[in-house]
Design an enzyme around this catalytic site. Structure first.
Site, PDB file in Angstrom:
ATOM      1  N   GLY A 116       0.837  -1.197   0.000  1.00  0.00           N
ATOM      2  CA  GLY A 116       0.000   0.000   0.000  1.00  0.00           C
ATOM      3  C   GLY A 116       0.872   1.247   0.000  1.00  0.00           C
ATOM      4  CG  LEU A 117      -0.733   4.701  -1.971  1.00  0.00           C
ATOM      5  CD1 LEU A 117      -1.904   5.680  -2.022  1.00  0.00           C
ATOM      6  CD2 LEU A 117       0.264   5.024  -3.088  1.00  0.00           C
ATOM      7  CB  SER A 118       4.370   6.380   1.723  1.00  0.00           C
ATOM      8  OG  SER A 118       4.940   6.991   2.852  1.00  0.00           O
ATOM      9  N   GLY A 119       2.133   5.804   4.243  1.00  0.00           N
ATOM     10  CA  GLY A 119       1.132   6.437   5.103  1.00  0.00           C
ATOM     11  C   GLY A 119      -0.218   5.744   5.098  1.00  0.00           C
ATOM     12  CB  SER A 120      -1.642   2.932   3.128  1.00  0.00           C
ATOM     13  OG  SER A 120      -0.610   1.974   3.263  1.00  0.00           O
ATOM     14  N   GLY A 121      -0.952   2.955   6.433  1.00  0.00           N
ATOM     15  CA  GLY A 121      -1.198   2.272   7.708  1.00  0.00           C
ATOM     16  C   GLY A 121      -0.572   0.888   7.795  1.00  0.00           C
ATOM     17  CE  LYS A 122       3.541  -0.036   3.234  1.00  0.00           C
ATOM     18  NZ  LYS A 122       3.120   1.370   3.086  1.00  0.00           N
ATOM     19  CB  SER A 123       4.408   0.536   9.839  1.00  0.00           C
ATOM     20  OG  SER A 123       5.315   0.488   8.771  1.00  0.00           O
ATOM     21  CB  SER A 138       5.874  -4.161  -2.593  1.00  0.00           C
ATOM     22  OG  SER A 138       4.787  -4.283  -1.707  1.00  0.00           O
TER      23      SER A 138
END
Lengths: 315, 315
Positions: free
Chosen positions: A149-156, A223
């Site tokens: 997902g995009l940077s800032g999407s909440g992945k981490s 990715s």
């Protein structure tokens, strides 16, 4: 095919070749293409681009990728050994074309120079303790949970909540996070398309080793390219790769901007920023599609854990 | 130091620089050196050698390393952020020298071009589940057992016996083996000095991640250079790196020749073969020194397991 015993063809999965690139999309080392000879068709990657040849001066020039109409000298690795000759010995058994795996367009052509000796000198070491033995010890099914997902999407945030949740269930996990890996294993890589491909290739190989160790591996990487996510999927065992699309609209990511990166990117201060100056190719058939708007990370982590549990029960 | 607020120096752990190499031993990307500025001294590595400059023609040429008197443009990473200016802005705060960590000789000098933005854009992600939590779950103390020795010395056999032994004791292990890693993560690397350094660097980073996951990692690599073994040691936590010298005389390794490689190497058919055409630097203070002559692999594995057990009891 009948051959003179004194001039047997080579059988190898690694060789050096001259490669001419035709396509508008550049050739990226580490990306998987289809290689076709007169007799065979096999997945292949350029493992090393040694240099490109300036076709006017014939001078060797440093290069990270090949643009359209450029010629390079490179090492190529095929997924299994193929039969070939050196091009200078035999023009018909020493050449090949490269086909894009998505568009099926012919994107390059090459002439084989020679097989690489390293292919003969590296042997697969059979080991006594295997994946099955390790996962039995842990009573869990190895998996690679791939959050994209995009940077800032909440992945981490989701990955972190998920790992804490699985840990309390006694599962043995490991979290590979984009930023953290870039401080160590991949600290030599930047954010160009070439470096992004190599970044994901290495991470996928590490995730594979960790799954082989019996772990549930949580990977949290932007990715952005479909090709590399497919490559990661193909590396893992059947059903082991679980693609999770952390779907947050670009506007919302830019509004959150937890690291202040969108602000810089929109001001033109970051090159190759996904969603702004570099594309994001959304997953087409992810195992899980998480629409994050208005959802708590803990709730989304639980959704992933439920998916994993149902998968455990399948078997 | 008082500075005009409009011309603050940079503070970063990554920058691009022009590097001039003085030493007879070439500069190898990935190797750890000491970098000294007028005000600071810090461990540093060249992460990427972009190209070398032909000093006669000023043409950029592809390069894997820098030989004596060569000039290259490279990315450098320091172990912690340092304060500097661009050399073109300030000659005294924009230059540095490179010192060999073993000989203390000055081996290179450089001029800083600019800091790399990636240093600002990659943040360390703090995670909830940490190494202590993971190892508590497994009731074991993470370790990196690093077997070093000549090709054919018995590393893989001992490593395999050790893993089987630890597995029956309920320990959670993983074996990283030279040949196996070269089929995946490091398949883009050959056997030149540059590639050997990068091979060990990546493996050490993976071993670090696996130890962080709570595993007992068994590494079986020729790893001929002291510098890289020290680099691997420095990556791991205190007391976590256990260097095991698998000491078999070259004659005996050549006599066994399990892969038929010595025969090829003595015939001059393999370049850079450790012990024949490339040096092996024996460990000076390994945690364990295994003299293998006349010893069964199972007995040697038991010796390592006993060492590990005593280490568990220490704490």
């Amino acid at each position: 095919m009948l051959v003179d015993p004194a001039s047997r063809p080579f059988v190898s999965d690694q060789f050096q070749a001259h490669l001419i690139w035709f396509d508008a999309n550049p050739m990226l080392p580490g990306r998987s293409y289809l290689l076709r000879t007169e007799t065979d068709s096999v997945s292949a990657t350029v493992t090393v681009l040694k240099h490109q040849l300036n076709v006017d001066s014939f001078v060797r020039e440093p290069a990270k990728l090949l643009q359209m109409n450029e010629v390079g000298v490179c090492n190529i690795m095929t997924q299994r050994p193929i039969v070939f000759d050196a091009y200078k010995e035999n023009r018909s058994t020493g050449n090949f074309i490269i086909v894009d795996r998505v568009s099926s367009a012919t994107v390059g052509a090459g002439m084989i120079d020679f097989p690489l000796r390293r292919a003969d000198n590296v042997h697969w070491q059979a080991l006594d303790v295997d994946k099955a033995a390790r996962s039995a010890l842990k009573n869990q099914k190895p998996a690679v949970l791939w959050l994209t997902g995009l940077s800032g999407s909440g992945k981490s945030t989701i990955a972190n909540a998920l790992e804490a949740l699985l840990h309390t269930c006694g599962k043995h996990t490991y979290l590979l996070d984009g930023d953290n890996v870039r401080h160590g294993l991949n600290r030599d890589l930047g954010f160009t398309a070439v470096d992004r491909v190599e970044n994901i290739r290495r991470v996928a190989e590490v995730a594979k080793l960790m799954a082989d160790a019996g772990l549930i591996v949580i990977c949290s990487f932007i990715s952005p390219f479909r090709d590399e996510r497919r490559m990661a999927r193909e590396l893992m065992g059947e059903g082991e790769f679980i693609e999770i699309f952390v779907d947050t609209p670009l506007d919302e990511c830019a509004r959150r901007d937890p690291k202040g990166l969108y602000k810089k990117a929109f001001a033109g201060n970051i090159a190759n920023f996904t969603g702004v100056s570099s594309p994001y190719e959304a997953p087409e058939n992810p195992e899980l599609h998480l629409k994050t708007m208005g959802q708590e990370p803990a709730r989304l982590a639980l959704q992933i854990e439920e998916f994993l549990r149902s998968r455990m029960e399948e078997k």
